[in-house]
Design an enzyme around this catalytic site. Structure first.
Site, mmCIF file in Angstrom:
data_model
loop_
_atom_site.group_PDB
_atom_site.id
_atom_site.type_symbol
_atom_site.label_atom_id
_atom_site.label_comp_id
_atom_site.label_asym_id
_atom_site.label_seq_id
_atom_site.Cartn_x
_atom_site.Cartn_y
_atom_site.Cartn_z
ATOM 1 N N VAL A 105 -9.240 0.181 0.253
ATOM 2 C CA VAL A 105 -10.448 -0.064 1.047
ATOM 3 C C VAL A 105 -10.225 0.338 2.509
ATOM 4 O O VAL A 105 -11.109 0.169 3.343
ATOM 5 C CB VAL A 105 -10.870 -1.556 0.976
ATOM 6 N N ASP A 106 -9.043 0.884 2.824
ATOM 7 C CA ASP A 106 -8.686 1.089 4.236
ATOM 8 C C ASP A 106 -9.327 2.314 4.892
ATOM 9 O O ASP A 106 -9.269 2.470 6.115
ATOM 10 C CB ASP A 106 -7.154 1.145 4.398
ATOM 11 N N HIS A 121 -13.093 -0.057 -5.035
ATOM 12 C CA HIS A 121 -13.127 -1.438 -4.536
ATOM 13 C C HIS A 121 -13.811 -1.556 -3.182
ATOM 14 O O HIS A 121 -13.625 -2.544 -2.478
ATOM 15 C CB HIS A 121 -11.699 -2.019 -4.476
ATOM 16 N N CYS A 153 -31.847 -9.277 9.948
ATOM 17 C CA CYS A 153 -32.481 -10.494 9.402
ATOM 18 C C CYS A 153 -31.715 -11.780 9.713
ATOM 19 O O CYS A 153 -32.173 -12.870 9.368
ATOM 20 C CB CYS A 153 -32.681 -10.354 7.892
ATOM 21 N N THR A 191 0.218 2.567 -7.233
ATOM 22 C CA THR A 191 -0.506 1.382 -7.724
ATOM 23 C C THR A 191 0.355 0.639 -8.730
ATOM 24 O O THR A 191 1.055 1.274 -9.536
ATOM 25 C CB THR A 191 -1.885 1.730 -8.342
ATOM 26 N N ASN A 216 5.626 6.324 -7.985
ATOM 27 C CA ASN A 216 5.726 4.938 -7.536
ATOM 28 C C ASN A 216 7.167 4.672 -7.123
ATOM 29 O O ASN A 216 8.079 5.397 -7.515
ATOM 30 C CB ASN A 216 5.317 3.984 -8.674
HETATM 31 C C1 BJW Z 1 4.628 2.831 -3.391
HETATM 32 C C2 BJW Z 1 5.002 2.934 -2.073
HETATM 33 C C3 BJW Z 1 5.230 4.214 -1.622
HETATM 34 C C4 BJW Z 1 4.731 0.886 -2.413
HETATM 35 N N1 BJW Z 1 5.084 5.250 -2.436
HETATM 36 N N2 BJW Z 1 4.502 3.865 -4.194
HETATM 37 C C5 BJW Z 1 -8.584 -7.627 -18.276
HETATM 38 C C6 BJW Z 1 -7.420 -8.354 -18.456
HETATM 39 C C7 BJW Z 1 -7.009 -9.293 -17.504
HETATM 40 C C8 BJW Z 1 -7.762 -9.514 -16.366
HETATM 41 C C9 BJW Z 1 -8.897 -8.788 -16.180
HETATM 42 C C10 BJW Z 1 -9.305 -7.871 -17.124
HETATM 43 N N3 BJW Z 1 -10.472 -7.292 -16.674
HETATM 44 C C11 BJW Z 1 -10.792 -7.833 -15.489
HETATM 45 C C12 BJW Z 1 -9.855 -8.753 -15.175
HETATM 46 C C13 BJW Z 1 -9.853 -9.577 -13.953
HETATM 47 C C14 BJW Z 1 -9.378 -8.870 -12.737
HETATM 48 C C15 BJW Z 1 -7.956 -8.372 -12.960
HETATM 49 O O1 BJW Z 1 -7.709 -7.208 -13.224
HETATM 50 N N4 BJW Z 1 -6.981 -9.237 -12.804
HETATM 51 C C16 BJW Z 1 -5.571 -8.861 -12.982
HETATM 52 C C17 BJW Z 1 -4.823 -9.100 -11.674
HETATM 53 C C18 BJW Z 1 -5.028 -9.608 -14.135
HETATM 54 N N5 BJW Z 1 -10.265 -7.783 -12.356
HETATM 55 C C19 BJW Z 1 -11.396 -8.033 -11.714
HETATM 56 O O2 BJW Z 1 -11.745 -9.157 -11.451
HETATM 57 C C20 BJW Z 1 -12.256 -6.831 -11.346
HETATM 58 N N6 BJW Z 1 -13.591 -7.063 -11.762
HETATM 59 C C21 BJW Z 1 -13.948 -6.997 -13.041
HETATM 60 O O3 BJW Z 1 -13.229 -6.600 -13.910
HETATM 61 O O4 BJW Z 1 -15.237 -7.412 -13.241
HETATM 62 C C22 BJW Z 1 -15.720 -7.521 -14.550
HETATM 63 C C23 BJW Z 1 -17.178 -7.875 -14.423
HETATM 64 C C24 BJW Z 1 -18.109 -7.097 -15.112
HETATM 65 C C25 BJW Z 1 -19.451 -7.403 -14.993
HETATM 66 C C26 BJW Z 1 -19.866 -8.470 -14.214
HETATM 67 C C27 BJW Z 1 -18.953 -9.229 -13.523
HETATM 68 C C28 BJW Z 1 -17.582 -8.923 -13.636
HETATM 69 C C29 BJW Z 1 -12.308 -6.657 -9.829
HETATM 70 C C30 BJW Z 1 -10.981 -6.330 -9.237
HETATM 71 C C31 BJW Z 1 -11.099 -6.319 -7.718
HETATM 72 C C32 BJW Z 1 -9.744 -6.151 -7.044
HETATM 73 N N7 BJW Z 1 -9.888 -6.441 -5.665
HETATM 74 C C33 BJW Z 1 -8.740 -6.246 -4.779
HETATM 75 C C34 BJW Z 1 -9.176 -6.651 -3.350
HETATM 76 C C35 BJW Z 1 -10.105 -5.566 -2.766
HETATM 77 C C36 BJW Z 1 -10.620 -5.927 -1.420
HETATM 78 C C37 BJW Z 1 -9.557 -6.021 -0.356
HETATM 79 O O5 BJW Z 1 -8.675 -5.157 -0.218
HETATM 80 O O6 BJW Z 1 -9.639 -6.966 0.378
HETATM 81 O O7 BJW Z 1 -8.329 -4.873 -4.812
HETATM 82 S S1 BJW Z 1 -7.282 -7.129 -5.305
HETATM 83 C C38 BJW Z 1 -6.147 -5.850 -4.869
HETATM 84 O O8 BJW Z 1 -5.510 -5.297 -6.063
HETATM 85 C C39 BJW Z 1 -7.006 -4.732 -4.275
HETATM 86 C C40 BJW Z 1 -6.335 -3.501 -4.824
HETATM 87 O O9 BJW Z 1 -7.235 -2.400 -4.783
HETATM 88 C C41 BJW Z 1 -5.961 -3.940 -6.221
HETATM 89 C C42 BJW Z 1 -4.867 -3.114 -6.837
HETATM 90 O O10 BJW Z 1 -3.683 -3.210 -6.128
HETATM 91 P P1 BJW Z 1 -2.758 -1.928 -5.944
HETATM 92 O O11 BJW Z 1 -3.475 -0.906 -5.156
HETATM 93 O O12 BJW Z 1 -2.229 -1.513 -7.232
HETATM 94 O O13 BJW Z 1 -1.617 -2.511 -4.963
HETATM 95 P P2 BJW Z 1 -0.304 -3.337 -5.355
HETATM 96 O O14 BJW Z 1 0.161 -3.995 -4.132
HETATM 97 O O15 BJW Z 1 -0.502 -4.165 -6.549
HETATM 98 O O16 BJW Z 1 0.744 -2.209 -5.781
HETATM 99 C C43 BJW Z 1 1.265 -1.286 -4.843
HETATM 100 C C44 BJW Z 1 2.169 -0.351 -5.618
HETATM 101 O O17 BJW Z 1 2.590 0.676 -4.742
HETATM 102 C C45 BJW Z 1 3.445 -1.013 -6.171
HETATM 103 O O18 BJW Z 1 3.598 -0.637 -7.528
HETATM 104 C C46 BJW Z 1 4.569 -0.429 -5.319
HETATM 105 O O19 BJW Z 1 5.779 -0.247 -6.033
HETATM 106 C C47 BJW Z 1 3.981 0.896 -4.914
HETATM 107 N N8 BJW Z 1 4.446 1.426 -3.645
HETATM 108 N N9 BJW Z 1 5.056 1.633 -1.522
HETATM 109 C C48 BJW Z 1 4.742 4.999 -3.750
HETATM 110 N N10 BJW Z 1 5.626 4.413 -0.320
#
Ligand code: BJW
Length: 251
Positions: A105-106, A121, A153, A191, A216
């Site tokens: 989101v950055d 996101h 509003c 990710t 990664n």
């Molecule tokens: C490097 C590095 C370098 C470091 N070089 N690599 C099925 C099963 C279980 C659960 C669920 C499911 N379906 C849905 C869910 C629930 C939930 C979910 O997935 N939960 C899991 C955690 C279990 N999902 C949701 O709730 C989603 N919504 C949904 O599914 O809705 C269904 C629905 C349908 C209809 C009506 C209503 C609902 C929404 C998910 C929203 C995620 N939001 C966030 C916050 C965003 C806002 C903000 O930033 O403030 O998004 S949470 C956070 O995680 C953020 C990220 O985008 C997201 C992913 O994280 P990311 O990018 O992978 O980061 P990290 O930190 O996890 O990993 C970084 C990686 O980089 C690491 O691997 C490092 O090793 C690596 N790294 N430096 C290369 N230099």
């Protein structure tokens, strides 16, 4: 296969493919100084997602949630895109069919020059009016009023991001699925591949015939399925691949 050999192999494959889809996560921005979510220095080590990144948390305490977003906006405003963002932006012009899907989101991909981008996101620089659902850009740092109110509003504004339990924007998710159906190669960069539905996109692409390349620092749940997993920093590996692709083209 050693990292150097994998880099060469991936450059060779990319050099011959007209269509590329990239999925990025927080790791791509880590080398710019933006904290990731999981991992030793991740945001979820210091803060509870349930208190800050759910609609329930926002309705319970909008001031607390906005203070956290204001703090993150202040951090992000100070940083710049890194070589990983720059290579990805350059590839958009090189590949005839290209889509960047990001969970970030950055806004750093846009700042680097990417335009063919699907922000799954949302974006931390956009806000949404709770009454009218209107989305507006807001770059005020730090925010003068917390929580901020809609200038039209007077209703509460929320960050235009997707929290846990919320649906991703339908049009953006549909475009991401379509990119996965068409893609010949999908690169999944920085990710943890834990958050759905983003984490399923590479598997969908693979089911439709795409080669999956992961970059990664460490193995993730996707590594088992990926055709090539390159372990190291995205900001170092992507420029190496880029250099090889363009060297081959010049020869
Ligand atoms: C490097 C590095 C370098 C470091 N070089 N690599 C099925 C099963 C279980 C659960 C669920 C499911 N379906 C849905 C869910 C629930 C939930 C979910 O997935 N939960 C899991 C955690 C279990 N999902 C949701 O709730 C989603 N919504 C949904 O599914 O809705 C269904 C629905 C349908 C209809 C009506 C209503 C609902 C929404 C998910 C929203 C995620 N939001 C966030 C916050 C965003 C806002 C903000 O930033 O403030 O998004 S949470 C956070 O995680 C953020 C990220 O985008 C997201 C992913 O994280 P990311 O990018 O992978 O980061 P990290 O930190 O996890 O990993 C970084 C990686 O980089 C690491 O691997 C490092 O090793 C690596 N790294 N430096 C290369 N230099």
């Amino acid at each position: 296969m050693m990292l150097d050999d994998k880099v060469k192999k991936v450059a060779e494959i990319l050099g011959n493919q007209p269509s590329l889809t990239i999925l990025t996560g927080a790791g791509v921005s880590a080398e710019s100084g933006v904290p990731t979510f999981r991992g030793p220095d991740g945001l979820w080590r210091q803060f509870r997602a349930e208190d800050l990144a759910t609609p329930e948390a926002f309705y319970r305490n909008p001031k607390l949630v906005w203070e956290w977003y204001d703090w993150r906006r202040q951090k992000i405003q100070k940083v710049k895109p890194n070589p990983a963002h720059l290579v990805i932006a350059r590839w958009e012009k090189y590949f005839p069919s290209f889509i960047l899907i990001t969970q970030n989101v950055d806004g750093l991909h846009r700042q680097a020059g990417s335009t063919k981008i699907l922000e799954l996101h949302g974006n931390i620089w956009w806000v949404r009016c709770l009454k009218e659902n209107k989305v507006m850009e807001n770059r005020q740092v730090p925010l003068i009023q917390i929580p901020p109110l809609c200038s039209d509003c007077g209703s509460l504004l929320r960050p235009h991001v997707v929290w846990f339990g919320e649906a991703l924007p339908a049009d953006i998710l549909e475009a991401a699925f379509n990119a996965c159906y068409r893609s010949e190669i999908m690169m999944v960069i920085g990710t943890s591949a834990l958050v759905q539905p983003a984490a399923s996109l590479p598997l969908i692409a693979q089911q439709h015939g795409a080669i999956i390349v992961e970059i990664n620092l460490e193995p993730t749940p996707l590594s088992h399925y990926a055709d090539y997993s390159l372990y190291g920093k995205a900001g170092e590996i992507l420029p190496l691949i880029d250099e090889l692709i363009f060297k081959e083209k010049m020869e």
